[in-house]
Design an enzyme around this catalytic site. Sequence first.
Site, PDB file in Angstrom:
ATOM      1  CG  HIS A 109      -1.748  -0.962   1.232  1.00 55.30           C
ATOM      2  ND1 HIS A 109      -2.224  -1.855   2.447  1.00 55.30           N
ATOM      3  CD2 HIS A 109      -2.740  -1.642   0.313  1.00 55.30           C
ATOM      4  CE1 HIS A 109      -3.158  -2.687   2.062  1.00 55.30           C
ATOM      5  NE2 HIS A 109      -3.414  -2.280   0.679  1.00 55.30           N
ATOM      6  CE  LYS A 152     -13.596  -7.829   7.087  1.00 56.11           C
ATOM      7  NZ  LYS A 152     -13.603  -8.053   5.583  1.00 56.11           N
ATOM      8  NE  ARG A 211      -2.577  -7.960  -3.995  1.00 60.96           N
ATOM      9  CZ  ARG A 211      -3.064  -8.498  -2.864  1.00 60.96           C
ATOM     10  NH1 ARG A 211      -2.680  -8.333  -1.769  1.00 60.96           N
ATOM     11  NH2 ARG A 211      -4.471  -8.637  -2.859  1.00 60.96           N
ATOM     12  CB  SER A 257      -4.336  -6.332   5.065  1.00 59.13           C
ATOM     13  OG  SER A 257      -3.650  -5.227   4.479  1.00 59.13           O
TER      14      SER A 257
END
Lengths: 147, 147, 147, 147, 147, 147
Positions: B17, B41, B90, B128
């Site tokens: 990031h 969440k 990615r 992450s």
Amino acid sequence: MSIAAFPGSFDPFSAGHHDIAQRALRMFDRLVIAIGVNVEKKGLYTAEQRKAYIEALFAASDRVEVCTYEGLTVDFCKSIGATHIVRGLRNAADFSFEYAAAQANKAMLPDVDTVLLPAAPELAFVSSTLIRDVLKSGGDAAPLLSK
Amino acid sequence: MSIAAFPGSFDPFSAGHHDIAQRALRMFDRLVIAIGVNVEKKGLYTAEQRKAYIEALFAASDRVEVCTYEGLTVDFCKSIGATHIVRGLRNAADFSFEYAAAQANKAMLPDVDTVLLPAAPELAFVSSTLIRDVLKSGGDAAPLLSK
Amino acid sequence: MSIAAFPGSFDPFSAGHHDIAQRALRMFDRLVIAIGVNVEKKGLYTAEQRKAYIEALFAASDRVEVCTYEGLTVDFCKSIGATHIVRGLRNAADFSFEYAAAQANKAMLPDVDTVLLPAAPELAFVSSTLIRDVLKSGGDAAPLLSK
Amino acid sequence: MSIAAFPGSFDPFSAGHHDIAQRALRMFDRLVIAIGVNVEKKGLYTAEQRKAYIEALFAASDRVEVCTYEGLTVDFCKSIGATHIVRGLRNAADFSFEYAAAQANKAMLPDVDTVLLPAAPELAFVSSTLIRDVLKSGGDAAPLLSK
Amino acid sequence: MSIAAFPGSFDPFSAGHHDIAQRALRMFDRLVIAIGVNVEKKGLYTAEQRKAYIEALFAASDRVEVCTYEGLTVDFCKSIGATHIVRGLRNAADFSFEYAAAQANKAMLPDVDTVLLPAAPELAFVSSTLIRDVLKSGGDAAPLLSK
Amino acid sequence: MSIAAFPGSFDPFSAGHHDIAQRALRMFDRLVIAIGVNVEKKGLYTAEQRKAYIEALFAASDRVEVCTYEGLTVDFCKSIGATHIVRGLRNAADFSFEYAAAQANKAMLPDVDTVLLPAAPELAFVSSTLIRDVLKSGGDAAPLLSK
């Protein structure tokens, strides 16, 4: 007579689903839109709400039936005498998933063939998840729900 | 003036990031790093912790702002007058997801364009999720957090 | 000042290329549309014809320049002082190719960053190959050439 | 009445093509296997040889026709009054190609819909290129040519 | 001596997993089938049940060991002195995931290399998720569990 | 004894190929680097030049052999008693190609298994085509040729 099952969660039934169903109707004698119900997962709409919504969309066509089912898609297909399973394809990630599902279903029910319809490009980004996100945020989901 | 939103969960903000944000700064006049908060969440870090962490990383740059938001990314973009959305790419799975997101956002907010930056190869495996797994196992996540 | 190179064969320059170039103009101070010439491969149009066609499309914009080049894209970028390379992304197959190209270019010219713009869905099927096929068959390629 | 065109080079017609054609016959009233001829490219077999071979395979079915054509697939489809185009899908790379082709054909001929059939897993590796390589090396291509 | 770890959830160990393990045994001196346990996620079978099932399958081979582990795969690999990690590849979506995992593991444990074995085509649709769905629906999962 | 064939055009043998070969040497007793020669296609280097170059790279290892071959890879594998075929995987497009090749080879030669090694991320953009382009443009290909 050809009978296609179009299985999905349809929570809710999107403009993309609508497009796939209409195109399937041009190929098959009967189309059974099959709402898969997962009792462990609470959806945005109840199975009954989804069924009523889809039935209203296809009220004019006596070749369309809307059902709910639990369990394996192949078991549902067997119960209605389906000859085909129809699904939409939006992108390469969809393809990996649908290809595996098609082969799994074929292994369990060899007489039912899977047919994949490429999503209309202007609808390829539409998903039920997106519609739920728009609705939760108070946005206008109308353009995502009907063509 | 061009204003790019860089939306994500950033739980936590990874070296990948960081790289995307720095490259975006070379293209846009202002960069708003936008931490999407999903109230349903529970994350590893609170939105405030994530914000403080990212603000510290970019303390030297007065062209960077860090915000939190709930709801649709397009609504946030509208609220800040964003001209662009920037995201990293990615791999091919990322592409399918990001392509659909870009088209969805364009359909809802036509004036904001999406820009995709290919991940640096040495950071393309960093996510992450991986960092959270490393942290939970008591491992050293430092090389995954900063370049 | 940011200078983006938009390299390609552009044989011919399609409606998809046109869209990418216009979106790039919203991000960069200058845009150099760079027609890569492969002397070993005879195209449908000569490099001069392609150049004249693209220049006419962007006659109104003094921030666009059209060039031809031979050899490596990175060498051309260096010669014009480019800060970025911009390319369109239509599908997952494109992604694999563009990701490798972006990394190759970065390895050879670290200061120039690659920016990928997702194709507009209604143009994602358009390619120069398709246009050439349509033209060879005497078809109407106009809708594929301009938006 | 539904009429599906199944276009391809079919140089030669493989066991995979055979499988797709047989499955298409279960969905459509008529199937036109359409051998696309590229006059600039010399194949292993002549168009006439390919046609004779496929006709022999389907001699027992009066719902199958075998044709050769030059130029665009959509022009051929129009000439025979096709309602559908049918193609096989073997993998994600195929998908990117076929999705673009389907959208291109739809843009040029909106009334003809494309239907994609997932390859049988045991045939997904079979391609005409592979068969030609096996034949050139004096190998036994029989298992690749018929199911 | 080469020691390969074959990590996974194996809830349950499928015919596809069985095939990968047998092929790995032809390459490595020892194979450690490593059942990753996620304490936050309740599986269909307990870790002990999975272990007993796999041990029974490989009872005849003294080069196979079955273990359970928590935490990072790299930490487990280090603890057993693994030289390699072996994983199956079923489709392009798998590839994106496995490529990222391989690079992550290499970054954390450079001496252990990842080896990817392409799934046998007739087993490429088999997943533990599918088996669980079949079992929950009262179907016959036997053909998915052993070759 | 395990014998792996590593087939390719190797025109030229890249840093990526070098990496795959070295990793294969850690898994197999013998490694045969097999230069596939296509008499219809003129390469940049002759088969003899490629062979001499690769032999020099592995001069120190008596477990490596370098061969040239024409025709099918499976026929070559049979001739040397190979137990495995090893190939590198750089991206999802590679995967689609390699998966089909692996299944084709397995269908023709069931006893030889294919092993896929994920490319090192910093070498994933390297291809022989790129190296040839760099060389033709008078660039410095050294970093692409050896690690």
